[in-house]
Structures are given as C-alpha cells and as structure tokens.
Design a protein around this motif. Structure first.
Motif, PDB file in Angstrom:
ATOM      1  N   GLY A   1       0.842  -1.184   0.000  1.00  0.00           N
ATOM      2  CA  GLY A   1       0.000   0.000   0.000  1.00  0.00           C
ATOM      3  C   GLY A   1       0.878   1.235   0.000  1.00  0.00           C
ATOM      4  N   HIS A   2       0.594   2.157  -0.871  1.00  0.00           N
ATOM      5  CA  HIS A   2       1.387   3.389  -0.951  1.00  0.00           C
ATOM      6  C   HIS A   2       0.959   4.381   0.115  1.00  0.00           C
ATOM      7  CE1 HIS A   2       3.918   6.416  -2.750  1.00  0.00           C
ATOM      8  NE2 HIS A   2       2.904   7.254  -2.708  1.00  0.00           N
ATOM      9  N   ALA A   3      -0.355   4.611   0.225  1.00  0.00           N
ATOM     10  CA  ALA A   3      -0.854   5.579   1.193  1.00  0.00           C
ATOM     11  C   ALA A   3      -2.367   5.446   1.315  1.00  0.00           C
ATOM     12  CB  ALA A   3      -0.512   7.004   0.760  1.00  0.00           C
ATOM     13  N   VAL A   4      -2.877   5.918   2.437  1.00  0.00           N
ATOM     14  CA  VAL A   4      -4.316   6.045   2.640  1.00  0.00           C
ATOM     15  C   VAL A   4      -4.606   7.537   2.685  1.00  0.00           C
ATOM     16  CG1 VAL A   4      -6.245   5.615   4.212  1.00  0.00           C
ATOM     17  CG2 VAL A   4      -4.456   3.882   3.923  1.00  0.00           C
ATOM     18  N   VAL A   5      -5.545   7.970   1.855  1.00  0.00           N
ATOM     19  CA  VAL A   5      -5.837   9.397   1.754  1.00  0.00           C
ATOM     20  C   VAL A   5      -7.323   9.643   2.009  1.00  0.00           C
ATOM     21  CG1 VAL A   5      -3.962   9.826   0.109  1.00  0.00           C
ATOM     22  CG2 VAL A   5      -6.218   9.280  -0.742  1.00  0.00           C
ATOM     23  N   PRO A   6      -7.669  10.830   2.492  1.00  0.00           N
ATOM     24  CA  PRO A   6      -9.085  11.180   2.648  1.00  0.00           C
ATOM     25  C   PRO A   6      -9.765  11.253   1.277  1.00  0.00           C
ATOM     26  CG  PRO A   6      -7.675  12.744   3.817  1.00  0.00           C
ATOM     27  CD  PRO A   6      -6.782  11.874   2.986  1.00  0.00           C
ATOM     28  N   LEU A   7     -11.070  11.052   1.265  1.00  0.00           N
ATOM     29  CA  LEU A   7     -11.792  11.056  -0.012  1.00  0.00           C
ATOM     30  C   LEU A   7     -11.609  12.351  -0.796  1.00  0.00           C
ATOM     31  CD1 LEU A   7     -15.131   9.264   0.889  1.00  0.00           C
ATOM     32  CD2 LEU A   7     -13.323   8.461  -0.628  1.00  0.00           C
ATOM     33  N   ASP A   8     -11.435  13.469  -0.121  1.00  0.00           N
ATOM     34  CA  ASP A   8     -11.280  14.720  -0.859  1.00  0.00           C
ATOM     35  C   ASP A   8      -9.908  14.826  -1.549  1.00  0.00           C
ATOM     36  OD1 ASP A   8      -9.785  15.103   1.453  1.00  0.00           O
ATOM     37  OD2 ASP A   8     -10.534  17.119   1.832  1.00  0.00           O
TER      38      ASP A   8
END
Length: 68
Positions: free
Chosen positions: A39-46
């Motif tokens: 996994g590279h990153a988890v980002v907020p939906l915005d």
C-alpha cells in the motif's frame, strides 16, 4: 479458446472460480501481516483525485486506499 499470437505477443486465457473460504483465509493472512500487501498511502476522499493523478504519472509503488 486461446487468442492467436500477433506481433510476438503471447496471450493466455485464465479462468477462475469464486472461493469465498480461500479469500477469507487470504484476508486473515493479510490482516495479520503474514501476507504482505503493498500500500502506498491512505488518503481522505477529498484527496482521491490527486492520488489518481499521482498514479497516472507513474513511479508509485503500491496502491492508494481511501479513508472517510
């Protein structure tokens, strides 16, 4: 039926079957860390649009996930 070879490109057909119990085992292994995931990153939906642009540019190892 296997597609014909063209321009030195070999195409192979693959058939899969749904196996819910095996998928469950894989999920348990991934959640416990025995099966590493990339996994590279988890980002907020915005920020999902920016994540898509980063993947399109290339050089990203792993996948982006979203958080609420």
């Amino acid at each position: 039926m296997v597609p014909a070879t063209d321009r030195c490109i070999t195409v192979k057909a693959l058939v899969t079957q749904v196996d819910g119990s095996r998928l469950g085992e894989l999920l348990v292994c991934a959640a416990s860390g025995r099966l590493p995931t990339r996994g590279h990153a988890v980002v907020p939906l915005d920020q999902v649009a920016e994540a898509h642009r980063a993947v399109a540019k290339g050089g990203v190892r792993g996948r982006y996930g979203s958080s609420p």
